[in-house]
Structures are given as structure tokens and as C-alpha cells.
Design an enzyme around this catalytic site. Structure first.
Site: not given
Ligand SMILES: NC(=O)c1ccc[n+]([C@@H]2O[C@H](COP(=O)([O-])OP(=O)(O)OC[C@H]3O[C@@H](n4cnc5c(N)ncnc54)[C@H](OP(=O)(O)O)[C@@H]3O)[C@@H](O)[C@H]2O)c1
Length: 236
Positions: A17-19, A39, A46, A75, A138, A142
């Protein structure tokens, strides 16, 4: 697109999902054989557990061959004033964002070194380069990911394996929606005002789409650069 990824096995953590989902889609569109580890989607693990992720990476190898590309995208984000950042929250965030990246990288790079070709792209954040209030854990995690990328880019230079990092600003995903909810709750402003606040804090003053981040990641996977930090959005 260069065709450099055609047939190559790319493993994306958090690719459901997401990015991460956008990254999986973009790498597949460029011809890679994509494995997802998270997960709740793809091969389940995990990433804070070395044992679980070693087993998951082995299952991905059995399905798609040696790992050529690793995108450390999984993340979590939580915010709190520093004096209310307890040890459990600190440990959770460091374990997932920083130690998870370390563990996944150790588990995958043997394949790349053996093949004398590999790509590791880490998804950090602009919080990996700059400080901001209420996100000390956080931000530290990072900054750690950016530091780890710099160290590995230096250590493995000239092996054919490159290490690069993308540093996105706020991007339209569940994680950003949670940030908006938290601002609405704590600052008592409207959702639109909270969204605007986040947009203004991004380089370029706008919210990113997951697809833009995915494109930058895929370009680094296809290219030859090593040790680059790509800040997004890039100036127009
Ligand atoms: N959205 C923003 O504004 C933003 C900005 C800068 C950087 N980022 C970075 O981009 C990355 C993706 O974020 P997102 O915005 O797409 O967030 P998100 O929609 O909350 O997705 C987070 C992803 O990380 C996985 N994850 C979390 N904990 C985990 C664990 N313990 N083991 C395995 N997988 C795990 C989740 O999968 P499961 O829950 O299925 O495990 C999910 O696929 C992150 O590293 C985040 O810090 C995001």
C-alpha cells in the site's frame, strides 16, 4: 525507461500500500519481477524480526531468483512532543525504520555482491535531512537511514552495487492522512488548513503523489549513480 530492470528480481518492503505499492507497480511496469514483503500483503514478515524476514526473503528467492534490487520502503511514523516521547515509542520507530532497513539490507546484499550488480534504494524522508518539531524519533530514524545509505555507498563503491536514498516530503498516503488527523486534533484547525500546512512545509509547497516517489526510486534502480540523496518534490 532503459530496460535495465527487465527480468530482474526486485524486492519491495511494505509494497502492499501507499508509496510501496506505487513503487512495486512502477518496477513491474519497467519489467522487474517484483516481490512484496510486509505484515499484511505479499510474503508476510515483520521487518523488525531478523528471523521472519530471512524466511520471507528465502521464499521470495524461491519464487523469483536471487535478489537484484531491494527497496527499503517499510516505515512507521508517530508524533509527540519530545518530553512525551516514551521509550516504547522511540524503540518502535527505530526498530522499524532504521534497524529494519539494516536487517533487510544484510539479508539481501549477498546476492548482489555475488552477481556484481545490485541496487538498494532506501525511502527516508525530508525528515532525514532536516529537523522538525514533535517528530524527534522519526527524524532520528530517518537521519539514520540517510547515514546508513552514505556509509554503504562508500563501503561498496566499485562492487557494482549502488546505494541511494529518496527523501520525500509529505505524500498522499495513509501515513499523511494520520498526520492530518493529528494536526486537526491538536492544533484545532480544519482538515483543509492542516493539509495546507503540510503542503507548505514541503519543498515546492505541494503534496506529492506516491507515483512521483515511485518514479524517482525506479530511476535510481535503472541508473548507475551511487550515494545520491534525491529530495522530492524537486524544484520545478
Ligand atoms: N507519506 C508520507 O508523507 C511520507 C513522507 C516521507 C517519507 N515517507 C516514508 O515512505 C515510506 C512508506 O510510507 P507510506 O506513506 O506509504 O506509509 P503507509 O501507507 O503507512 O505504509 C507503510 C508501509 O510500511 C509497512 N510496514 C510498516 N511496519 C512494518 C513492519 N514492522 N514490517 C513490515 N512492513 C511494515 C506497511 O505494511 P504492513 O502494515 O502490511 O506491514 C506498509 O506497507 C515510509 O518509510 C515512510 O516513512 C512517507
Amino acid at each position: 525507461m532503459t530496460g535495465a530492470l527487465r527480468g530482474k528480481h526486485a524486492l519491495v518492503t511494505g509494497g502492499g500500500r501507499g508509496i510501496g505499492r506505487a513503487i512495486s507497480g512502477e518496477l513491474a511496469a519497467r519489467g522487474a519481477r517484483v516481490s512484496v514483503v510486509s505484515r499484511s500483503a505479499g510474503v508476510r514478515a515483520d521487518i523488525t524480526s531478523a528471523h521472519e524476514l530471512d524466511r520471507a526473503f528465502e521464499a521470495c528467492r524461491r519464487a523469483n531468483g536471487p535478489i537484484c534490487v531491494l527497496v527499503n520502503n517499510s516505515g512507521i511514523a508517530e508524533s509527540a512532543p519530545f518530553l512525551r516521547t516514551d521509550r516504547a515509542m522511540w524503540d518502535r520507530i527505530i526498530a522499524t525504520n532504521l534497524t529494519g532497513t539494516f536487517l533487510c539490507t544484510q539479508s539481501a546484499i549477498g546476492d548482489m555482491i555475488a552477481a556484481k550488480w545490485g541496487r538498494v534504494v532506501n525511502v527516508a524522508s525530508i525528515a532525514g535531512l532536516f529537523g522538525a518539531p514533535y517528530i524527534a524519533a522519526y527524524c532520528a530514524s530517518k537521519h539514520g537511514v540517510v547515514g546508513l545509505t552514505r556509509a554503504l555507498a562508500a563501503e561498496f563503491a566499485a562492487t557494482g552495487v549502488t546505494f541511494n536514498v529518496v527523501c520525500p516530503g509529505y505524500t498522499e498516503t495513509d501515513m499523511m492522512r494520520q498526520a492530518i488527523e493529528s494536526i486537526v486534533r491538536h492544533a484545532r484547525i480544519s482538515e483543509d488548513a492542516a493539509r495546507d500546512r503540510l503542503a507548505q512545509s514541503n519543498p515546492g509547497g505541494r503534496i506529492l503523489s506516491p507515483e512521483e516517489v515511485a518514479c524517482a526510486v525506479a530511476d535510481l534502480c535503472e541508473g548507475e549513480e551511487n550515494g545520491r540523496e534525491v529530495v522530492l518534490p524537486q524544484p520545478a
